[in-house]
Design an enzyme around this catalytic site. Structure first.
Site, PDB file in Angstrom:
ATOM      1  CG  HIS A 184       6.258  46.414  79.086  1.00 36.95           C
ATOM      2  ND1 HIS A 184       5.208  45.656  78.648  1.00 36.95           N
ATOM      3  CD2 HIS A 184       6.863  45.707  80.064  1.00 36.95           C
ATOM      4  CE1 HIS A 184       5.163  44.526  79.353  1.00 36.95           C
ATOM      5  NE2 HIS A 184       6.163  44.547  80.214  1.00 36.95           N
ATOM      6  CG  PHE A 185       8.780  44.262  75.929  1.00 36.05           C
ATOM      7  CD1 PHE A 185       9.639  44.276  77.014  1.00 36.05           C
ATOM      8  CD2 PHE A 185       7.628  43.495  76.000  1.00 36.05           C
ATOM      9  CE1 PHE A 185       9.380  43.501  78.132  1.00 36.05           C
ATOM     10  CE2 PHE A 185       7.366  42.726  77.117  1.00 36.05           C
ATOM     11  CZ  PHE A 185       8.233  42.723  78.191  1.00 36.05           C
TER      12      PHE A 185
END
Length: 142
Positions: A50-51
């Protein structure tokens, strides 16, 4: 100087690594309010996905960190020692800025209403004095 470190926090709430999302408690008025801190590092397990290439702390985990801070406030009352505070509702959550590795989250939760084991807290997470997240959190102690 912090009022509580990880060890003292774990004596009040049941959360453990990797899901304990507060590092210290800076201020505490049992049953009324708490202020905590979370030092966000690149080592957080959620950053792997993420991410990739642009690590951002998930908003739901910021809300969880706020709830854990509130749980310290509510469960610090003698009547609730050894109990668990569960989510009842999350209302009016607003995400105003990203939280990234290197940030220090200041987590504030004030209990605005309580009737028996159910209550509502007004929550705010900030980075460098700027609001990142606000929400109203309802809890039930069991």
């Amino acid at each position: 100087m912090s009022l509580m470190g990880t060890r003292e926090i774990m004596e009040i709430i049941p959360h453990r690594q990797p899901f304990l999302l507060i590092d210290t408690i800076e201020e505490l008025e049992p049953g009324k309010r708490a202020v905590g801190k979370k030092c966000v590092t690149y080592n957080e397990p959620f950053f792997a996905g993420h991410f990739p290439g642009e690590p951002v702390m998930p908003g739901v985990l910021i809300v969880e960190a706020l709830a854990q801070t509130g749980a310290v406030a509510i469960l610090s009352q003698p009547d609730f020692k050894g109990k668990t505070a569960y989510f009842g509702a999350i209302n009016n959550a607003r995400f105003k800025q990203k939280v990234v590795p290197g940030d220090v989250l200041t987590l504030e939760l004030e209990i605005v209403k309580q009737k028996g084991p159910v209550g509502v807290g007004s929550a705010k997470a900030m980075v460098n004095g700027k609001v990142a997240v606000t929400a109203e959190l309802t809890f039930a102690v069991n």
